[in-house]
Design an enzyme around this catalytic site. Structure first.
Site, short mmCIF file in Angstrom:
data_model
loop_
_atom_site.label_atom_id
_atom_site.label_comp_id
_atom_site.label_asym_id
_atom_site.label_seq_id
_atom_site.Cartn_x
_atom_site.Cartn_y
_atom_site.Cartn_z
N ASP A 81 24.93 -0.47 -7.86
CA ASP A 81 24.58 -1.57 -6.97
C ASP A 81 25.49 -2.74 -7.37
O ASP A 81 25.28 -3.39 -8.39
CB ASP A 81 23.10 -1.92 -7.16
CG ASP A 81 22.68 -3.14 -6.35
OD1 ASP A 81 23.55 -3.83 -5.81
OD2 ASP A 81 21.46 -3.40 -6.28
N HIS A 87 16.95 -4.33 -8.46
CA HIS A 87 16.45 -4.98 -7.24
C HIS A 87 15.64 -3.94 -6.45
O HIS A 87 15.94 -2.75 -6.53
CB HIS A 87 17.68 -5.43 -6.44
CG HIS A 87 17.40 -6.24 -5.21
ND1 HIS A 87 16.98 -5.68 -4.03
CD2 HIS A 87 17.54 -7.56 -4.97
CE1 HIS A 87 16.85 -6.63 -3.12
NE2 HIS A 87 17.18 -7.78 -3.66
N LYS A 94 27.39 -11.59 0.59
CA LYS A 94 27.37 -12.21 -0.75
C LYS A 94 28.79 -12.42 -1.28
O LYS A 94 28.98 -12.83 -2.42
CB LYS A 94 26.58 -11.34 -1.73
CG LYS A 94 25.09 -11.23 -1.38
CD LYS A 94 24.36 -10.42 -2.42
CE LYS A 94 23.02 -9.91 -1.97
NZ LYS A 94 21.95 -10.89 -1.98
N GLN A 139 25.78 -8.06 -6.56
CA GLN A 139 25.99 -9.36 -7.23
C GLN A 139 27.35 -9.46 -7.91
O GLN A 139 27.69 -10.52 -8.44
CB GLN A 139 24.89 -9.62 -8.26
CG GLN A 139 23.53 -9.86 -7.66
CD GLN A 139 23.47 -11.10 -6.77
OE1 GLN A 139 24.31 -12.00 -6.86
NE2 GLN A 139 22.50 -11.13 -5.88
N CYS A 178 12.90 -10.09 -5.54
CA CYS A 178 12.89 -8.63 -5.29
C CYS A 178 13.02 -7.86 -6.60
O CYS A 178 13.72 -6.84 -6.68
CB CYS A 178 13.98 -8.22 -4.30
SG CYS A 178 13.71 -8.85 -2.66
N1 PLP Z 1 20.88 -5.48 -4.97
C1 PLP Z 1 20.99 -6.68 -5.57
C2 PLP Z 1 21.30 -6.74 -7.04
C3 PLP Z 1 20.81 -7.84 -4.82
O1 PLP Z 1 20.91 -9.02 -5.41
C4 PLP Z 1 20.52 -7.72 -3.43
C5 PLP Z 1 20.27 -8.93 -2.62
O2 PLP Z 1 19.84 -9.95 -3.11
C6 PLP Z 1 20.45 -6.46 -2.88
C7 PLP Z 1 20.62 -5.36 -3.67
C8 PLP Z 1 20.17 -6.27 -1.41
O3 PLP Z 1 21.24 -6.76 -0.66
P1 PLP Z 1 21.13 -6.86 0.92
O4 PLP Z 1 19.88 -7.63 1.21
O5 PLP Z 1 22.37 -7.58 1.34
O6 PLP Z 1 21.06 -5.47 1.45
#
Ligand code: PLP
Length: 410
Positions: free
Chosen positions: A202, A122, A228, A205, A366
């Site tokens: 990360d 992401h 999430k 998800q 993203c």
């Molecule tokens: N990493 C992953 C795999 C994501 O799916 C997301 C959000 O969709 C993020 C990072 C970023 O999360 P946040 O917008 O809550 O900071």
């Protein structure tokens, strides 16, 4: 024992509404999940009874707020089996957690050092590392994704040549928000450790979709978001192994994170305060701890099974549609499916599905570089959570058939 999933829906007030005259089918959980009544009540209850600033007050309300905030930290620690509550830093979410890790760890990087990421990251686990690489002269490299539809997942064989002693940081996602496959995080952490690199996971998800044990995984850093995992927006966590956190420079400075201040300089408190300058997001941390209770009561292994089975069913049902291209593996996946049609743009799919009361997400999610690699401008994503049902997949597939027919795809 598995929960009765049909009762779970009653816990989420927002689900009981119609959208465009149809019952809401909320399939945008990878973007943000809905919140159960107990989380909403925890937020309201805090502001109605306990609201005060933490750590610096000696009156009853401040002590109550401080106790609740620090109990929330301890609850998050048990949620991921951290060894110590001091390993939990509250942040605004995954993005802020990764930025914090990148800037603090990046302070020690130099030209010649390598940051390893993967092609499926992401933007939040990519751009902060790009910035650090630019600022320090370190090199950013990527573990490739295999297959025209990324059905091969990460090219693990490439780690033999990519994971050299020059790699100082290995940053990777547990579950891709576009592909839905589950990466072997234990193995990736072990391989990082073997060359002396720090692992940064990360877990945006994965954290709310199944068991997560930082010690069993062997992670050095883990980033995730409350929103999430049935918790509020604006709160998340950076987990860092204690021995590591206390050697790191703070990213932000100010009140609350200093032990001693002169006009000429200051000394830092140990973690976690060192990384939480200013007034923290007290109410949302407390409500996030409530979300942990809620998910544990449902049983996180049962949640993983439930969400994975729904995604597998959706994958199988959607694969019968004409001209569909499904991304990621057909096998083990978390609770999401991502797909594209040759003839219909993802934004049209999402807009038309909304007419049927279905909330989907369409676009690059993203993941622009990954989309480019796969030759796509975007995909449609359906993502599932504890309150979704097989009947909602019937509604999804019927809606897709209606839309394809409208666009003349048969
Ligand atoms: N990493 C992953 C795999 C994501 O799916 C997301 C959000 O969709 C993020 C990072 C970023 O999360 P946040 O917008 O809550 O900071």
């Amino acid at each position: 024992m598995s929960p009765s999933w049909s009762n779970v829906r009653a816990d989420f007030p927002i689900l009981h509404q119609q959208v465009n005259g149809k019952p809401l089918v909320y399939l945008d959980n990878a973007a943000t999940s809905q919140k159960p009544r107990c989380v909403i009540d925890a937020l309201v209850g805090y502001y109605e009874r306990d609201n005060s600033n933490v750590h610096r007050g000696l009156h009853a309300l401040s002590m109550r707020a401080t106790d609740a905030y620090e109990s929330a930290r301890a609850r998050l620690a048990t949620f991921i089996n951290a060894a110590d509550a001091a390993e939990i830093i509250f942040t605004r979410g995954t993005t802020e957690s990764i930025n914090l890790a990148a800037r603090s760890l990046g302070a020690k990087l130099k030209p010649g050092d390598v940051i390893l990421a993967t092609e499926m990251e992401h933007h939040s686990n990519l751009v902060p590392w790009q910035q650090i690489a630019k600022a320090t002269g370190a090199t950013l490299r990527f573990v490739p994704v295999l297959g025209a539809n990324a059905e091969g997942g990460l090219d693990l064989a490439s780690l033999d040549s990519l994971l050299t002693p020059q790699v100082k940081i290995f940053a990777f996602t547990h579950i891709s928000n576009t592909l839905g496959g589950i990466n072997p995080v234990e193995e990736l952490c072990r391989r990082a450790r073997a060359v002396g690199a720090l692992s940064v996971i990360d877990a945006a998800q994965s954290i709310g979709h199944g068991p997560f044990d930082v010690r069993a995984i062997g992670a050095d850093f883990v980033a995730f978001s409350g929103h999430k995992m049935a918790g509020p927006t604006g709160i998340g966590v950076l987990y860092g192994r204690r021995g590591l956190l206390d050697t790191m420079v703070p990213d932000e400075t100010g009140g609350g994170m200093v032990s001693h201040v002169e006009y000429s300089g200051a000394r830092w408190k140990p973690a976690p305060e060192r990384f939480e300058a200013g007034t923290p997001n007290i109410a949302d941390a407390i409500a996030l701890a409530k979300a942990c209770d809620y998910l544990d009561a449902l049983d996180r292994a049962a949640i993983a099974k439930h969400d994975g089975e729904l995604a597998a069913l959706a994958y199988e049902r959607l694969s019968t549609l004409p001209g569909i291209r499904l991304l990621g593996t057909a096998g083990a996946r978390s609770g999401l499916v991502s797909f594209a049609f040759t003839e219909v743009h993802a934004h049209d799919i999402v807009t038309f599905a909304d007419e049927d009361g279905i909330a989907l997400r369409g676009g690059h999610h993203c993941n622009q570089p990954l989309m480019r690699k796969l030759g796509l401008t975007g995909t449609t994503r359906a993502s599932f959570y504890v309150y979704n049902t097989p009947e909602e997949i019937d509604v999804l597939v019927a809606s897709m058939r209606r839309i394809l027919k409208f666009f003349g795809v048969t």
